[in-house]
Design a protein around this motif. Structure first.
Motif, PDB file in Angstrom:
ATOM      1  N   MET A 123      -4.522  37.502  -5.854  1.00 47.85           N
ATOM      2  CA  MET A 123      -5.406  38.499  -6.243  1.00 47.85           C
ATOM      3  C   MET A 123      -6.294  38.296  -6.771  1.00 47.85           C
ATOM      4  O   MET A 123      -6.386  37.791  -7.729  1.00 47.85           O
ATOM      5  CB  MET A 123      -5.070  40.296  -5.625  1.00 47.85           C
ATOM      6  N   ARG A 124      -7.640  38.250  -6.673  1.00 44.92           N
ATOM      7  CA  ARG A 124      -8.644  37.952  -7.161  1.00 44.92           C
ATOM      8  C   ARG A 124      -9.517  39.667  -7.657  1.00 44.92           C
ATOM      9  O   ARG A 124      -9.685  40.178  -6.850  1.00 44.92           O
ATOM     10  CB  ARG A 124      -9.929  37.505  -6.580  1.00 44.92           C
ATOM     11  N   LEU A 125      -9.022  39.668  -9.311  1.00 42.66           N
ATOM     12  CA  LEU A 125      -9.811  40.795 -10.032  1.00 42.66           C
ATOM     13  C   LEU A 125     -10.959  40.529 -10.861  1.00 42.66           C
ATOM     14  O   LEU A 125     -11.656  38.706 -11.283  1.00 42.66           O
ATOM     15  CB  LEU A 125      -8.829  40.923 -10.875  1.00 42.66           C
ATOM     16  N   THR A 126     -12.378  41.114 -10.678  1.00 41.22           N
ATOM     17  CA  THR A 126     -13.605  41.069 -11.282  1.00 41.22           C
ATOM     18  C   THR A 126     -14.355  42.853 -11.764  1.00 41.22           C
ATOM     19  O   THR A 126     -12.827  43.196 -11.907  1.00 41.22           O
ATOM     20  CB  THR A 126     -14.617  40.903 -10.133  1.00 41.22           C
ATOM     21  N   ALA A 127     -15.335  42.567 -12.889  1.00 38.53           N
ATOM     22  CA  ALA A 127     -16.037  43.275 -13.402  1.00 38.53           C
ATOM     23  C   ALA A 127     -16.004  44.633 -12.687  1.00 38.53           C
ATOM     24  O   ALA A 127     -15.451  45.254 -13.166  1.00 38.53           O
ATOM     25  CB  ALA A 127     -17.159  43.356 -14.118  1.00 38.53           C
ATOM     26  N   ALA A 128     -15.850  44.205 -11.198  1.00 38.41           N
ATOM     27  CA  ALA A 128     -15.906  45.181 -10.450  1.00 38.41           C
ATOM     28  C   ALA A 128     -14.684  46.132  -9.387  1.00 38.41           C
ATOM     29  O   ALA A 128     -14.586  47.388  -9.389  1.00 38.41           O
ATOM     30  CB  ALA A 128     -17.376  45.472  -9.310  1.00 38.41           C
ATOM     31  N   THR A 129     -13.724  45.317 -10.118  1.00 36.06           N
ATOM     32  CA  THR A 129     -12.474  45.734  -9.393  1.00 36.06           C
ATOM     33  C   THR A 129     -11.978  45.346 -10.245  1.00 36.06           C
ATOM     34  O   THR A 129     -10.802  44.233 -10.100  1.00 36.06           O
ATOM     35  CB  THR A 129     -12.295  45.381  -7.758  1.00 36.06           C
ATOM     36  N   TYR A 147      -7.573  33.110  -2.861  1.00 38.11           N
ATOM     37  CA  TYR A 147      -7.859  30.951  -3.628  1.00 38.11           C
ATOM     38  C   TYR A 147      -9.092  31.082  -3.093  1.00 38.11           C
ATOM     39  O   TYR A 147      -9.975  30.227  -3.499  1.00 38.11           O
ATOM     40  CB  TYR A 147      -7.218  30.503  -2.825  1.00 38.11           C
ATOM     41  N   PHE A 148      -9.320  31.863  -1.643  1.00 34.19           N
ATOM     42  CA  PHE A 148     -11.094  31.481  -0.814  1.00 34.19           C
ATOM     43  C   PHE A 148     -12.140  31.974  -2.291  1.00 34.19           C
ATOM     44  O   PHE A 148     -12.815  31.226  -2.035  1.00 34.19           O
ATOM     45  CB  PHE A 148     -10.583  32.066   0.119  1.00 34.19           C
ATOM     46  N   LEU A 269      -2.575  26.050   1.947  1.00 32.02           N
ATOM     47  CA  LEU A 269      -3.665  27.174   1.849  1.00 32.02           C
ATOM     48  C   LEU A 269      -4.007  27.773   0.853  1.00 32.02           C
ATOM     49  O   LEU A 269      -5.079  27.424   1.421  1.00 32.02           O
ATOM     50  CB  LEU A 269      -1.968  28.345   2.693  1.00 32.02           C
ATOM     51  N   ALA A 270      -3.293  27.630  -0.285  1.00 34.30           N
ATOM     52  CA  ALA A 270      -4.305  28.084  -1.285  1.00 34.30           C
ATOM     53  C   ALA A 270      -5.585  26.457  -1.428  1.00 34.30           C
ATOM     54  O   ALA A 270      -7.079  27.056  -1.419  1.00 34.30           O
ATOM     55  CB  ALA A 270      -3.647  27.604  -2.413  1.00 34.30           C
ATOM     56  N   LEU A 271      -4.571  25.576  -1.456  1.00 35.17           N
ATOM     57  CA  LEU A 271      -5.892  24.257  -1.595  1.00 35.17           C
ATOM     58  C   LEU A 271      -6.862  23.772  -0.249  1.00 35.17           C
ATOM     59  O   LEU A 271      -8.260  24.054  -1.161  1.00 35.17           O
ATOM     60  CB  LEU A 271      -4.990  22.703  -1.629  1.00 35.17           C
ATOM     61  N   PHE A 274      -9.376  27.563  -1.117  1.00 34.91           N
ATOM     62  CA  PHE A 274     -10.303  26.847  -1.994  1.00 34.91           C
ATOM     63  C   PHE A 274     -11.632  25.924  -1.971  1.00 34.91           C
ATOM     64  O   PHE A 274     -12.657  26.437  -2.574  1.00 34.91           O
ATOM     65  CB  PHE A 274      -9.451  26.048  -3.189  1.00 34.91           C
ATOM     66  N   ASN A 275     -11.065  24.654  -1.018  1.00 32.86           N
ATOM     67  CA  ASN A 275     -12.162  24.216  -0.585  1.00 32.86           C
ATOM     68  C   ASN A 275     -13.319  24.779   0.215  1.00 32.86           C
ATOM     69  O   ASN A 275     -14.148  24.644   0.116  1.00 32.86           O
ATOM     70  CB  ASN A 275     -11.683  22.868  -0.227  1.00 32.86           C
TER      71      ASN A 275
END
Length: 339
Positions: A123-129, A147-148, A269-271, A274-275
């Protein structure tokens, strides 16, 4: 002319922060690995800011003990904490929060598994979430999405990579060689990204970053010396030049993956995700740049007629500005790994 100068100043002000870093702050990384009955091994990595740990903290779900780490240790690039958390009711359905993330410019990649038998999720977390509720099992889609978005975020915050693509757009006007150059750049950095991320090749990061900056200075010099009757290397061999530099840029892209790691069970899958994220961000940037160019040409025809031709004052000014910035990065990065 005044409008042009204001426009260029605005664009540079948007693209370049006050200290002109090539990248935003490194992403932080939180990993929760289950290894026993109700126990998780926690690894918390956060960037440094002026020699101090960034003012953010990972907070585990209620019911976990301890919910926070203690004093972090510096590993040369970031601050690390590690501890064992006991979560009697598990982490599924609980909230993971990064305290202080809403006041920062960085992102956090959270990698976790709800049980020893479950596949790791991301999971990617940011300032907004800055927080999320841990799902019981989000499947492979969660890994791909995390990863995307990391790939999209990395390319859009990498001003040096974007400046390289922008200089290609300025230098190569015919869509056929431009397509060949962009395609070869994509293929090349996909190859080196995969090779570096999988550990097939190991190259120190500082020299790679210096050569990435040098590639931008090279394109700026090509723009300054471009003449219709004497094309430079990039115009004569667009896909070859783009492929060579693409291999180096791919090693730079791999740094983000090497910092946060790849899930053991879902490496391909992760690679791939991300690409694809890097490519999506790159395509988005090219589309916006082309759309802005067409819009400016319609609003200011004199701009398209006199300021965007090869050797014109406008392009030479941009090339001097980009070349000076890239040269500064080269000197700064070379000095960084020599001292």
């Amino acid at each position: 002319m005044i409008r042009l100068v204001l426009l260029l100043s605005f664009c540079l002000g948007v693209l370049l922060p006050s200290r002109v870093p090539a990248h935003a702050l490194e992403p932080a990384f939180l990993e929760l690995t289950p290894f026993g009955a109700g126990e998780w091994r926690v690894t918390w990595r956060k960037p440094q800011v002026q020699g101090q740990p960034m003012d953010i903290d990972a907070v585990l779900p209620e019911g976990c003990s301890p919910r926070r780490g203690s004093q972090p240790d510096f590993d040369g690039r970031a601050f690390l904490e590690g501890w064992v958390a006991h979560c009697a009711d598990g982490i599924g359905g609980g909230e993971i929060r990064i305290e202080g993330l809403e006041r920062s410019r960085t992102d956090v990649l959270v990698r976790y598994a709800t049980s020893p038998e479950a596949a790791p999720q991301a999971m990617r977390l940011t300032a907004a979430t800055p927080a999320f509720i841990v799902p019981e099992n989000s499947g492979m889609l969660g890994v791909a999405a995390g990863y995307f978005m990391l790939g999209v975020d990395h390319i859009l915050k990498g001003v040096d990579h974007l400046l390289f693509v922008l200089m290609l757009l300025f230098l190569i006007r015919d869509w056929r060689p431009l397509l060949a150059a962009v395609t070869s750049f994509t293929v090349a950095h996909s190859i080196s990204l995969a090779a570096a991320s999988l550990g097939w090749i190991v190259v120190p990061s500082p020299p790679v970053e210096a050569i990435v900056a040098l590639s931008i200075a090279f394109l700026a010099a090509e723009q300054l010396h471009h003449r219709r009757d004497l094309p430079g290397l990039t115009l004569r061999y667009p896909w070859t030049v783009a492929f060579a530099f693409g291999l180096l840029h791919g090693l730079g892209f791999a740094r983000a993956l090497l910092d946060v790691g790849l899930p053991e069970r879902d490496v391909p899958l992760a690679l791939l995700a991300f690409n694809l994220g890097v490519e999506a961000g790159q395509v988005l940037f090219i589309a916006v740049a082309v759309a802005m160019g067409h819009a400016i040409a319609r609003l200011y025809p004199v701009f398209a007629t006199h300021m965007t031709r090869a050797g014109s004052f406008g392009l030479r000014s941009v090339a001097y500005a980009v070349g000076a910035l890239a040269s500064y990065w080269v000197i700064e990065r070379v000095a960084g790994f020599l001292t």
